[in-house]
Enzyme design. Structure first.
Site, mmCIF file in Angstrom:
data_model
loop_
_atom_site.group_PDB
_atom_site.id
_atom_site.type_symbol
_atom_site.label_atom_id
_atom_site.label_comp_id
_atom_site.label_asym_id
_atom_site.label_seq_id
_atom_site.Cartn_x
_atom_site.Cartn_y
_atom_site.Cartn_z
ATOM 1 N N ILE A 160 -7.871 5.654 -0.179
ATOM 2 C CA ILE A 160 -6.779 5.340 -1.085
ATOM 3 C C ILE A 160 -6.920 3.898 -1.560
ATOM 4 O O ILE A 160 -7.295 3.009 -0.778
ATOM 5 C CB ILE A 160 -5.408 5.533 -0.386
ATOM 6 C CG1 ILE A 160 -5.314 6.931 0.232
ATOM 7 C CG2 ILE A 160 -4.268 5.291 -1.371
ATOM 8 C CD1 ILE A 160 -5.396 8.080 -0.750
ATOM 9 N N GLY A 179 -0.246 0.376 10.133
ATOM 10 C CA GLY A 179 -1.503 0.500 10.855
ATOM 11 C C GLY A 179 -2.420 -0.666 10.565
ATOM 12 O O GLY A 179 -2.318 -1.296 9.503
ATOM 13 N N TYR A 231 -9.531 2.552 15.489
ATOM 14 C CA TYR A 231 -8.697 3.091 14.407
ATOM 15 C C TYR A 231 -8.746 4.610 14.400
ATOM 16 O O TYR A 231 -7.714 5.281 14.315
ATOM 17 C CB TYR A 231 -9.174 2.535 13.066
ATOM 18 C CG TYR A 231 -8.391 3.022 11.872
ATOM 19 C CD1 TYR A 231 -7.210 2.391 11.490
ATOM 20 C CD2 TYR A 231 -8.841 4.099 11.107
ATOM 21 C CE1 TYR A 231 -6.492 2.830 10.379
ATOM 22 C CE2 TYR A 231 -8.132 4.538 10.006
ATOM 23 C CZ TYR A 231 -6.957 3.899 9.645
ATOM 24 O OH TYR A 231 -6.246 4.347 8.549
ATOM 25 N N ARG A 233 8.277 -10.552 -0.491
ATOM 26 C CA ARG A 233 7.777 -10.110 -1.799
ATOM 27 C C ARG A 233 8.204 -8.677 -2.103
ATOM 28 O O ARG A 233 8.694 -8.385 -3.199
ATOM 29 C CB ARG A 233 6.249 -10.223 -1.821
ATOM 30 C CG ARG A 233 5.621 -9.855 -3.170
ATOM 31 C CD ARG A 233 4.108 -9.986 -3.092
ATOM 32 N NE ARG A 233 3.535 -9.024 -2.155
ATOM 33 C CZ ARG A 233 2.293 -9.096 -1.691
ATOM 34 N NH1 ARG A 233 1.500 -10.102 -2.031
ATOM 35 N NH2 ARG A 233 1.842 -8.172 -0.868
ATOM 36 N N LYS A 260 -5.505 7.120 15.071
ATOM 37 C CA LYS A 260 -5.011 8.042 14.056
ATOM 38 C C LYS A 260 -5.111 9.499 14.517
ATOM 39 O O LYS A 260 -4.232 10.321 14.225
ATOM 40 C CB LYS A 260 -5.782 7.842 12.745
ATOM 41 C CG LYS A 260 -5.488 6.521 12.047
ATOM 42 C CD LYS A 260 -4.018 6.396 11.683
ATOM 43 C CE LYS A 260 -3.726 5.153 10.876
ATOM 44 N NZ LYS A 260 -2.312 5.046 10.458
ATOM 45 N N GLY A 274 0.781 -1.228 0.000
ATOM 46 C CA GLY A 274 0.000 0.000 0.000
ATOM 47 C C GLY A 274 0.809 1.273 0.000
ATOM 48 O O GLY A 274 1.778 1.423 -0.752
ATOM 49 N N ILE A 275 0.419 2.208 0.851
ATOM 50 C CA ILE A 275 1.083 3.510 0.929
ATOM 51 C C ILE A 275 2.543 3.355 1.324
ATOM 52 O O ILE A 275 3.419 4.047 0.809
ATOM 53 C CB ILE A 275 0.337 4.420 1.928
ATOM 54 C CG1 ILE A 275 -1.044 4.802 1.378
ATOM 55 C CG2 ILE A 275 1.154 5.685 2.236
ATOM 56 C CD1 ILE A 275 -1.946 5.487 2.387
#
Length: 258
Positions: free
Chosen positions: A197, A95, A164, A46, A168, A18-19
Site C-alpha cells: 500500500i 504497527g 513483523y 497534524r 502480523k 497511512g491506512i
C-alpha cells in the site's frame, strides 16, 4: 448508516498516518465519532488538525499514546470514556516494521530488543486495546474489532522482516481466540490483510523495492490507503453483523487464497 450507528465511537490505533488516517477519514465520513492515537506528537497534532478541519471537530479525539506502555493504553480508553463514552468500534492498525538502508534485518542478526519492540506494538498493543475496549462493547451489546494484518503474515514474505511477519500472523490467532468468546454479545472480530500500500512505511512509489513489488501484483499497481479503509468500513458496519472471524485480503491479487 442509521442514527444509532452515527452515534457510535470508533478508535483507530495508528490513526495519524497511512491506512489508519485513511480509516479515520472514512469513518468520520460515515458519521462516527472517531478517536485516534499515535506515538508521534507531531503526527497526532497534524492529523487532528486535518481531521478537525475537514469534519466536525467535536467528532475528533486525538492523543499521543505509546502502545508499548500498558498504562498509557488504558489511560487513553479511560479518558475517552470520560470525554465521550465507551468505544463500539476498535481498529487495531498501529504497527512498526524496522528497516535499515538495506531493508529488514536478516534473521540471524535480529536482536532480542528489536524482536520484543515489534511484538510489543504490533501484537501486545492490539491485545491491550482489546482488553480495554471489550468490556464496554459487552455492556453495549455491540462491538466491531478489526485487526490490520499484512500479506506478509499470510504468504511467504518478500520484503518484511521476521519480527513483523510473526507479529502480523499472530494477529489472526488473537482474533480466532476472541471470535467464539464474544459473538453472543453482538461483537465481531475480523482481520484485513493489506498488500503493498502506498504509505510512508512503504516508501517512495518509484523505489526499486516498490517497482519490484508492483511487478508481482496482478493489477499492476500499489494499493491506496483508502481502499483498505473501505474494507474496514464494511467490517465495522451494522450490515457486517454476520461476518465474523474472516480475513479480507486487499492486495491486488498478489496473494489469492481462493
Amino acid at each position: 448508516m442509521t442514527a444509532r450507528a452515527i452515534s457510535r465511537i470508533a478508535v483507530v490505533t495508528g490513526g495519524t498516518s497511512g491506512i489508519g488516517l485513511a480509516t479515520a477519514r472514512h469513518l468520520l465520513k460515515c458519521g462516527y465519532r472517531v478517536a485516534v492515537f499515535g506515538q508521534s506528537s507531531t503526527h497526532v497534532e497534524r492529523s487532528a488538525g486535518e481531521l478537525s478541519t475537514r469534519f466536525d471537530p467535536e467528532r475528533v479525539f486525538a492523543r499521543s499514546v505509546d502502545l508499548a506502555n500498558p498504562s498509557q493504553v488504558f489511560a487513553f480508553f479511560r479518558e475517552l470514556e470520560e470525554h465521550w463514552g465507551r468505544a463500539a468500534v476498535l481498529v487495531c492498525n498501529a504497527g512498526i516494521s524496522p528497516k535499515g538502508p538495506d531493508g529488514a534485518t536478516p534473521f540471524p542478526q535480529i536482536t532480542l530488543d528489536e524482536w520484543n519492540a515489534v511484538l510489543s506494538v504490533n501484537l501486545t498493543g492490539a491485545m491491550l486495546c482489546c482488553q480495554a475496549a471489550l468490556p464496554g462493547m459487552v455492556a453495549q451489546g455491540f462491538g466491531r474489532i478489526v485487526f490490520v494484518g499484512s500479506v506478509a503474515g499470510r504468504a511467504v514474505p518478500k520484503i518484511a522482516g521476521t519480527a513483523y511477519v510473526a507479529s502480523k500472523a499472530a494477529l489472526a490467532g488473537l482474533a480466532r481466540s476472541l471470535v467464539g468468546r464474544y459473538a453472543a454479545n453482538g461483537i465481531t472480530i475480523n482481520l484485513v490483510a493489506p498488500g503493498r500500500i502506498a504509505t510512508e512505511m512503504a516508501g517512495p512509489r518509484d523505489s526499486a523495492v516498490n517497482r519490484a513489488a508492483v511487478s508481482r501484483i496482478p493489477v499492476g499497481r500499489m494499493g491506496e490507503p483508502e481502499e483498505v479503509a473501505a474494507a474496514i468500513g464494511f467490517l465495522v458496519s451494522e450490515e457486517a453483523a454476520y461476518v465474523n472471524g474472516v480475513t479480507i485480503d486487499v492486495n491486488g491479487g498478489e496473494y489469492a487464497p481462493l
